[in-house]
Write an enzyme that holds these catalytic residues in place. Structure first.
Site, PDB file in Angstrom:
ATOM      1  N   ARG A   1       0.835  -1.193   0.000  1.00 39.95           N
ATOM      2  CA  ARG A   1       0.000   0.000   0.000  1.00 39.95           C
ATOM      3  C   ARG A   1       0.876   1.251   0.000  1.00 39.95           C
ATOM      4  NH1 ARG A   1      -1.851  -3.778   3.685  1.00 39.95           N
ATOM      5  NH2 ARG A   1      -4.015  -4.491   3.433  1.00 39.95           N
TER       6      ARG A   1
ATOM      7  N   HIS B   1      -3.495   3.480  -5.799  1.00 32.30           N
ATOM      8  CA  HIS B   1      -3.818   2.247  -5.071  1.00 32.30           C
ATOM      9  C   HIS B   1      -4.158   1.094  -6.014  1.00 32.30           C
ATOM     10  CE1 HIS B   1      -5.057  -0.054  -1.543  1.00 32.30           C
ATOM     11  NE2 HIS B   1      -6.139  -0.418  -2.213  1.00 32.30           N
TER      12      HIS B   1
ATOM     13  N   ARG C   1      -1.743  -1.781  -6.832  1.00 36.96           N
ATOM     14  CA  ARG C   1      -1.760  -2.940  -5.931  1.00 36.96           C
ATOM     15  C   ARG C   1      -2.609  -4.067  -6.521  1.00 36.96           C
ATOM     16  NH1 ARG C   1      -1.840  -4.484  -0.378  1.00 36.96           N
ATOM     17  NH2 ARG C   1      -3.879  -5.103   0.418  1.00 36.96           N
TER      18      ARG C   1
ATOM     19  N   HIS D   1      -3.762  -8.663   3.822  1.00 37.23           N
ATOM     20  CA  HIS D   1      -5.183  -8.450   4.080  1.00 37.23           C
ATOM     21  C   HIS D   1      -5.434  -8.364   5.577  1.00 37.23           C
ATOM     22  CE1 HIS D   1      -6.754 -10.065  -0.049  1.00 37.23           C
ATOM     23  NE2 HIS D   1      -5.906  -9.076  -0.160  1.00 37.23           N
TER      24      HIS D   1
ATOM     25  N   TYR E   1      -6.163 -16.383   9.103  1.00 41.29           N
ATOM     26  CA  TYR E   1      -4.848 -16.060   8.566  1.00 41.29           C
ATOM     27  C   TYR E   1      -3.781 -17.049   9.041  1.00 41.29           C
ATOM     28  CZ  TYR E   1      -0.503 -13.588   7.828  1.00 41.29           C
ATOM     29  OH  TYR E   1       0.767 -13.251   7.449  1.00 41.29           O
TER      30      TYR E   1
END
Length: 384
Positions: free
Chosen positions: A205, A313, A316, A339, A348
């Site tokens: 980002r 952005h 990305r 994320h 995750y």
């Protein structure tokens, strides 16, 4: 709860020394409460308890103190004391101040009903608030009132339970091709060529790129470490931890991004390990507004043949698409992209560094295939 004589099924009534009667009951939250006033007769006190019992049975009961707490104080306190990222806190403060407080702030929590919410939403939309902002304001209000239910036990039900109010149609963001990304990099001043290339092929980002230090780059392994981000607040720029644990990661770079970054470190980054990798013309931290003006962003997009409405952005998304096409699993993509949604955080798992390198190598093949020059360009420029 029965009285001493066992005559009442719900609550109890007792005669006070004054000769008046007091009604008491145990609420659904397990707290004993008294009627707000006393009664002339035992019969009147009993009738009041019957009304309270019927509200509980119908699911309409709410704590009496809900009428004493107003949304303006409760909402401001919620935002001030909630554990939030600084940028998120500022966004919430703006949403509450601009879209919630003017219409609903004066109301007691217990006075806010679904119909109140419908009327409020219609009013702010009619007043010019965009649908995305209305959805964000509604979601914030729902979160605030959920706390009033689950933690503070002030409310019984959340009035923000209207289907569809928490969603809006989001147009799919444009995704550039590899050729378009390279063309955009060609339009950049030399200082920003690597920024475009690394942004597109790493999935980092803007705030993560702006916070990268020389010590975060492992040139031998071809990786970058993401331990922090740079946020633009009203009070100025602030370095801080990523939004969630998923944001702290090590990302392997394809060879093209590695090469661009290596050249950039030589030409533009300070020798100190703590030196920022990407800076503005005066070696100051990056700011989006200054960057757009410095690179003539709108013109650069047109000259590079980028999709309409393309944002920084969106670079990305290009990297994400290439990684997905290279065979990365959902969890590997989550790792690579950092994320940070609640749902993602629950499932995750860290991808292994070896597998991340395989993804980067596979991306490399696709990039090389797509970027074979049809003519000589300016790629590989060094500072004059």
């Amino acid at each position: 709860m029965a009285n001493k004589k066992g005559h009442r099924r719900f609550g109890n009534v007792r005669k006070l020394p004054s000769g008046r009667f007091q009604a008491r009951y145990l609420g659904p939250d397990g707290i004993e409460r008294k009627a707000p006033n006393t009664f002339d007769t035992e019969r009147l006190a009993g009738k009041w308890l019957t009304l309270v019992e019927s509200e509980i049975i119908r699911g309409e009961w709410q704590a009496p103190e809900a009428g004493d707490v107003h949304l303006v104080e409760y909402g401001r306190d919620w935002i001030a004391h909630r554990k939030l990222q600084p940028r998120t806190r500022e966004n919430y403060e703006d949403l509450f101040r601009l879209h919630i407080e003017p219409t609903l702030g004066h109301l007691a929590l217990g006075a806010i009903k679904p119909q109140t919410i419908r009327s409020w939403r219609g009013k702010i939309l009619k007043g010019g608030t965009s649908e995305p902002q209305a959805v964000k304001a509604y979601s914030l209000l729902r979160a605030i009132l959920n706390t009033a239910i689950r933690e503070d036990e002030i409310l019984k039900q959340n009035p923000c339970r209207i289907p569809g109010y928490d969603r809006y149609h989001t147009p799919e963001r444009p995704v550039a091709t590899v050729v378009q990304v390279l063309a955009l990099a060609e339009q950049m001043p030399d200082r920003y060529v690597a920024l475009i290339t690394v942004a597109a092929f790493s999935g980092l980002r803007w705030g993560e790129l702006a916070a990268l230090r020389r010590c975060d780059v492992d040139e031998r392994a071809g990786t970058v470490r993401v331990p922090r981000k740079l946020a633009a607040l009203k009070s100025g720029l602030e370095f801080g931890a990523p939004k969630s644990a998923a944001g702290i990661r090590v990302v392997a770079l394809p060879a093209m991004a590695q090469a661009a970054l290596t050249r950039h470190l030589v030409d533009y980054a300070g020798a100190d390990p703590e030196s920022l990798v990407f800076t503005g013309d005066k070696d100051k931290p990056l700011r989006t507004g200054n960057f757009r003006r410095a690179v003539k962003w709108s013109k650069a997009l047109v000259d590079a043949g980028m999709p309409a409405g393309f944002h920084f952005h969106d670079l990305r998304h290009t990297g994400n698409n290439i990684a997905a096409a290279s065979g990365a699993s959902t969890r590997e993509l989550m790792h690579r992209m950092g994320h940070a949604s609640m749902r993602a955080a629950l499932i995750y798992q860290h991808a292994t560094s070896d597998r991340d390198r395989e993804i980067a190598d596979s991306m490399d093949k696709r990039i090389a295939k797509s970027s074979k020059p049809k003519g000589k360009g300016k790629r590989g420029r060094r500072k004059a």
